[in-house]
Write an enzyme that holds these catalytic residues in place. Structure first.
Site, PDB file in Angstrom:
ATOM      1  N   LYS A  81       0.854  -1.192   0.000  1.00 48.80           N
ATOM      2  CA  LYS A  81       0.000   0.000   0.000  1.00 48.80           C
ATOM      3  C   LYS A  81       0.885   1.236   0.000  1.00 48.80           C
ATOM      4  O   LYS A  81       1.900   1.289   0.709  1.00 48.80           O
ATOM      5  CB  LYS A  81      -0.891  -0.037   1.241  1.00 48.80           C
ATOM      6  CG  LYS A  81      -1.913   1.082   1.347  1.00 48.80           C
ATOM      7  CD  LYS A  81      -2.800   0.837   2.572  1.00 48.80           C
ATOM      8  CE  LYS A  81      -3.869   1.891   2.761  1.00 48.80           C
ATOM      9  NZ  LYS A  81      -4.754   1.581   3.914  1.00 48.80           N
ATOM     10  N   SER A 154      -9.523   1.644   3.027  1.00 49.42           N
ATOM     11  CA  SER A 154      -8.641   2.427   2.174  1.00 49.42           C
ATOM     12  C   SER A 154      -7.627   1.583   1.428  1.00 49.42           C
ATOM     13  O   SER A 154      -6.927   2.072   0.546  1.00 49.42           O
ATOM     14  CB  SER A 154      -7.898   3.460   3.026  1.00 49.42           C
ATOM     15  OG  SER A 154      -7.084   2.815   4.012  1.00 49.42           O
ATOM     16  N   SER A 178      -9.987  -0.965   7.133  1.00 49.85           N
ATOM     17  CA  SER A 178      -9.420  -0.678   5.807  1.00 49.85           C
ATOM     18  C   SER A 178      -8.656  -1.821   5.168  1.00 49.85           C
ATOM     19  O   SER A 178      -8.269  -1.715   3.997  1.00 49.85           O
ATOM     20  CB  SER A 178      -8.509   0.552   5.886  1.00 49.85           C
ATOM     21  OG  SER A 178      -9.267   1.704   6.146  1.00 49.85           O
TER      22      SER A 178
END
Length: 448
Positions: A81, A154, A178
């Site tokens: 990420k 996210s 997330s």
């Protein structure tokens, strides 16, 4: 090469590397070709590290031929990420604020992956600073099962990349769901580990006391392999499902927001567990209705503290809704934040008492399948989306999402397994057993 190769388990890929029927170089090249073809549709990657990946794959290939075996991720394409630092590679956090930021040091998790011989194919897309809003500079990550829908936030880029065969596993972060919500929407496995289990040095914070980093993979077994590399610990577990005490948190299986398809998949999972001898009973956690507000009263001021300088100096560089959330955080009274901290301790004790009666708790991960867009954090739909995930960031207990099946439209439905603090191995083991019993691990069709 058939693209089914890119959907092998990590263990099977490793076996084929070691028997010589596949090599890290050819698998990495094929992975990069698939990224080049599908990323324009999915928008899963912000940065693709193709040159670096090919060099790492060549090194892994030479090491394995020479007898140096770094373990199960040696030569395996993975992703991070894009709030996890990799020296010399941009970390944008999905924001204009850090559009040109290139760190000089690796994050702790990056170092562990490099030591394990993993091949980094890129940095994945995310909501701006992981705070629930898409920045227009980067755009939404689209869902591999239906590209008109979101992959979730996210860590949606990591989940979509894993689901679509653009990497074999990825690292995400989770502050209120997330990792788990994108895992549910994309039909993969995602673990929010026990708080503090995965080191966060070099991972940009959203909320210091709620943040977790953890694995996303196509199966619980692959997630276990990644977690072992990220922590240097074993999470292997062997036991029998018969007699396992599983609690169903009815508060989180009911409600007007829970879609019929989610209820159907969840009910089938409970039925299958009973059929194999697990003891499935209803449980209640007193005061759970206060968790939505408590999560925000911790998250909002902590996030605003992180961004205090930039929101003062460069407010126009944030997405408008991100800026509004950051400004709202400064308005949360200190007493409200302290009381939320007191509630967290009460909630953890309440869950601990329930775990005196059952060994694991089962709920839907989210009340619905992937929507068209991610709901804002502080609005009604945002609270409902994270209602089942957020409490476990408040307590820090491990929570794992697996694909439980599909609704009538063919969209994945996530099941969440929660276990006591430190019992991450149990969550992963039970997730793997559910995947096997439900036959729910599938690859999505290639997006057009």
């Amino acid at each position: 090469m058939d693209d089914d190769v890119l959907f092998l388990s990590v263990a099977e890929l490793g076996r084929r590397y070691r028997d010589g029927s596949l090599s890290p170089g050819e698998v990495t090249r094929f992975t990069l070709e698939r990224i080049e073809r599908l990323n324009p549709v999915l928008n899963a990657f912000i940065t693709v590290t193709a040159e670096r990946a090919l060099l790492e794959a060549e090194r892994a290939e030479a090491e394995l031929r020479g007898g140096l075996d770094r373990g199960p991720l040696h030569g395996v394409p993975v992703a991070l990420k894009d709030l996890v630092d990799v020296a010399g590679v941009p970390t944008t956090c999905g924001s204009r604020i850090w559009a040109d930021h290139v760190p000089e040091r690796d994050a702790a998790v990056t170092t562990r992956l490099e030591t394990a011989g993993a091949v980094l194919v890129g940095k994945t897309n995310l909501l701006e600073f992981a705070y629930g809003i898409v920045h227009p500079d980067h755009g939404q990550t689209n869902n591999p099962w239906d590209v008109s829908r979101t992959a979730g936030g996210s860590s949606g880029g990591s989940a979509a990349a894993v689901a679509a065969g653009l990497c074999f596993a990825a690292v995400g972060t989770d502050t209120g769901g997330s990792i788990r919500i994108p895992a549910a929407y994309c039909g993969v496995a995602g673990l929010k580990p026990s708080y503090g289990l995965v080191e966060l040095d070099g991972v940009f914070p959203l909320s210091w006391s709620l943040d977790h980093a953890g694995p996303l993979a196509r199966t619980s077994e692959d997630a276990r392999v990644l977690l072992e590399v990220l922590t240097g610990r074993s999470f292997a577990l062997e036991r029998d499902l018969s007699g396992l005490r599983v609690g169903v948190l009815r508060t989180h299986t009911e409600g007007a927001e829970v879609e019929a398809g989610v209820r159907d998949v969840f009910g089938r999972a409970c039925g299958v567990l009973r059929e194999v001898g697990a003891v499935v009973t209803d449980v209640e956690v007193p005061g759970l209705d206060l968790a939505d507000a408590a999560l925000l009263n911790v998250l909002l001021p902590e996030a605003s503290a992180v961004h205090a300088r930039w929101i003062a100096e460069r407010p126009e560089d944030y997405a408008p809704a991100t800026r509004a959330q950051l400004e709202l955080g400064f308005a949360v009274p200190a007493v409200t934040h302290v009381r939320a901290g007191q509630y967290r301790r009460h909630l953890a004790r309440s869950f601990a008492r329930v775990f005196g009666e059952v060994e694991a708790i089962l709920t839907p991960t989210a009340p619905w399948v992937a929507p068209q867009e991610d709901p804002a954090v502080v609005e009604g739909e945002g609270a409902a989306e994270a209602r089942r995930t957020g409490p476990h960031n408040l307590t820090g207990f491990p929570a794992h999402s697996v694909n439980g099946g599909f609704d009538r439209a063919g969209l994945p439905v996530g099941l969440q397994i929660v276990t006591p603090a430190g019992e991450d191995a149990l969550a992963l083991w039970l997730g793997g057993r559910l995947e096997g019993l439900l036959g729910s691990v599938r690859r999505p069709p290639d997006p057009a």
